[in-house]
Motif scaffolding. Structure first.
Motif, PDB file in Angstrom:
ATOM      1  N   MET A   1       0.847  -1.200   0.000  1.00  0.00           N
ATOM      2  CA  MET A   1       0.000   0.000   0.000  1.00  0.00           C
ATOM      3  C   MET A   1       0.875   1.240   0.000  1.00  0.00           C
ATOM      4  O   MET A   1       1.952   1.249   0.582  1.00  0.00           O
TER       5      MET A   1
ATOM      6  N   SER B   1       3.582   1.151  -6.060  1.00  0.00           N
ATOM      7  CA  SER B   1       4.039   0.533  -4.819  1.00  0.00           C
ATOM      8  C   SER B   1       5.011  -0.601  -5.129  1.00  0.00           C
ATOM      9  O   SER B   1       5.079  -1.093  -6.261  1.00  0.00           O
ATOM     10  N   SER B   2       5.748  -1.029  -4.123  1.00  0.00           N
ATOM     11  CA  SER B   2       6.676  -2.152  -4.294  1.00  0.00           C
ATOM     12  C   SER B   2       5.939  -3.401  -4.731  1.00  0.00           C
ATOM     13  O   SER B   2       6.420  -4.168  -5.580  1.00  0.00           O
ATOM     14  N   GLU B   3       4.739  -3.600  -4.163  1.00  0.00           N
ATOM     15  CA  GLU B   3       3.945  -4.779  -4.515  1.00  0.00           C
ATOM     16  C   GLU B   3       3.503  -4.733  -5.979  1.00  0.00           C
ATOM     17  O   GLU B   3       3.565  -5.738  -6.699  1.00  0.00           O
ATOM     18  N   GLU B   4       3.078  -3.550  -6.402  1.00  0.00           N
ATOM     19  CA  GLU B   4       2.640  -3.419  -7.793  1.00  0.00           C
ATOM     20  C   GLU B   4       3.815  -3.604  -8.744  1.00  0.00           C
ATOM     21  O   GLU B   4       3.692  -4.251  -9.783  1.00  0.00           O
ATOM     22  N   TRP B   5       4.969  -3.023  -8.391  1.00  0.00           N
ATOM     23  CA  TRP B   5       6.157  -3.156  -9.227  1.00  0.00           C
ATOM     24  C   TRP B   5       6.572  -4.620  -9.336  1.00  0.00           C
ATOM     25  O   TRP B   5       6.920  -5.099 -10.425  1.00  0.00           O
ATOM     26  N   PHE B   6       6.502  -5.342  -8.246  1.00  0.00           N
ATOM     27  CA  PHE B   6       6.846  -6.765  -8.252  1.00  0.00           C
ATOM     28  C   PHE B   6       5.883  -7.530  -9.152  1.00  0.00           C
ATOM     29  O   PHE B   6       6.298  -8.432  -9.899  1.00  0.00           O
ATOM     30  N   SER B   7       4.617  -7.148  -9.125  1.00  0.00           N
ATOM     31  CA  SER B   7       3.620  -7.850  -9.953  1.00  0.00           C
ATOM     32  C   SER B   7       3.820  -7.572 -11.438  1.00  0.00           C
ATOM     33  O   SER B   7       3.404  -8.354 -12.287  1.00  0.00           O
TER      34      SER B   7
ATOM     35  N   LYS C   1       6.677  -7.545 -12.819  1.00  0.00           N
ATOM     36  CA  LYS C   1       7.801  -8.416 -13.180  1.00  0.00           C
ATOM     37  C   LYS C   1       8.794  -7.750 -14.145  1.00  0.00           C
ATOM     38  O   LYS C   1       9.025  -8.236 -15.266  1.00  0.00           O
TER      39      LYS C   1
END
Length: 378
Positions: A1, A101-107, A109
């Motif tokens: 978030m 976000s870090s989570e979105e960036w990770f998703s 790939k």
């Protein structure tokens, strides 16, 4: 978030008037006086040109790269990182849709790749391959003193719109090795090699490309489409956001704003040092002079009406010339112009994100083929 905006965020700079295109001419009387007194002033002027020209050339090559920076409001943040990007969006009060976000960036790939150039250098880049298979690519070209992270605000909506995205660090920027910035000269050929690299990486697929860049990145694109046959390697359209039409003219504006001298005192000196130190001449970067070469390439021209760096008249001039040659060649691919009210330099997307994202997505989609599935060569 995403976290709430920090209370320590630096305030936005006070609005300044948009920069105007200056006509650099001497009155005829002054020209006659200069000619008559040539023996008296020519040597001192050349010496002054060399001194101030070297100062300006060095200032143009001081480019922040990877590592912590000490910019006000950004202290201690690594420049070429997602953290810097989000901090930049925070300070510029960008729409929440542009934060990543870090989570979105990770998703997403991101795939780090190294792209070789024509002169054996390497450009750091990443591929954002869409989870929904597509043969359509958006190549994002950042401006002077930006990098592949800081330009993500031009890339995100294309990825969300179903396209693959490639973002790379221009030479002498970001994670790349130290070299020299040539403001669109060698960068244009780099762009051609970037597109060829993607085609070679995905051999067997018929790929289509759209290009988008701002400032120096926009001029790099214009330089590329006027000097290389990008249509032959699958480029279907290009977006020119607040770029310059002629770097010799832009140099004079930069000199006035950065060293506060009339061009007469530094222009020939800075041209000399760019030739000696960086092995290119500003005269090479005059894409407006070759605009007829891209008469059949659909282009969207964008500029903010409050641009304080590159005059709005430059984009209007390129657009007018482009349309003139499209009419002359009876091209069925008319270009378009988008002026974003109150937008400053490289901030059109931040100023009116709904307008920017909708217009650019619609434009590239218009020129891509309608079949969204991967095409395979028979």
């Amino acid at each position: 978030m995403l976290q709430e905006k920090s209370k320590n965020v630096a305030p936005m700079p006070a609005k300044a008037p948009a920069v105007k295109e200056i006509r650099y001419h001497f009155f005829w009387v002054f020209q006659i006086l200069l000619f008559l007194t040539l023996p008296l002033w020519i040597l001192p002027t050349l010496i002054i040109n060399l001194i101030i020209g070297r100062k300006l050339r060095d200032a143009l090559e001081i480019i922040p790269k990877a590592g912590p920076v000490n910019f006000p409001g950004y202290e201690g943040v690594d420049f070429n990182t997602l953290e810097f990007y989000n901090r930049d969006m925070e300070i510029k009060h960008a729409p929440k849709e542009l934060f990543i976000s870090s989570e979105e960036w990770f998703s997403m790939k991101p795939e780090n790749v190294a792209i070789p150039t024509f002169d054996e250098k390497v450009l750091a880049a990443f591929f954002l391959v869409n989870p929904k298979p597509t043969n359509k690519w958006i190549v994002v070209v950042h401006g002077w003193m930006q990098n592949r992270y800081s330009i993500l605000y031009l890339a995100k909506h294309f990825y969300k719109g179903g396209f693959n995205v490639l973002v790379y660090d221009a030479r002498n920027h970001g994670s790349n090795a130290d070299s020299s910035c040539t403001f669109g000269s060698k960068e244009a050929k780099d762009l051609f090699y970037v597109v060829k690299y993607v085609r070679e990486k995905y051999q067997g697929q018929t790929l289509e490309f759209a290009l988008i860049g701002n400032s120096m990145g926009a001029s790099t694109i214009l330089q590329a489409v006027t000097n290389y046959d990008l249509a032959a390697v699958g480029v279907k359209s290009a977006i020119f956001d607040c770029g310059y039409d002629d770097y010799t003219h832009m140099l004079k504006i930069l000199g006035k704003t950065r060293v506060h001298w009339h061009w007469f005192w530094f222009y020939y000196g800075v041209k000399f040092w760019l030739n000696v130190k960086d092995k290119f001449s500003p005269v090479e970067i005059r894409p407006l002079k070759k605009i007829q070469n891209c008469a059949k390439m659909p282009m969207l021209f964008i500029h903010g009406t409050a641009d304080q760096t590159v005059p709005l008249t430059m984009t209007k001039k390129v657009y007018s010339e482009k349309i003139k040659y499209e009419v002359a060649t009876k091209s069925k691919k008319p270009s378009e112009l988008l002026l974003v009210p109150h937008a400053r330099h490289v901030e059109s997307a931040l100023t009116d994100y709904p307008l920017y994202s909708k217009t650019t997505l619609k434009f590239v989609s218009k020129w891509f083929s309608k079949d969204s599935k991967k095409k395979t060569k028979e």
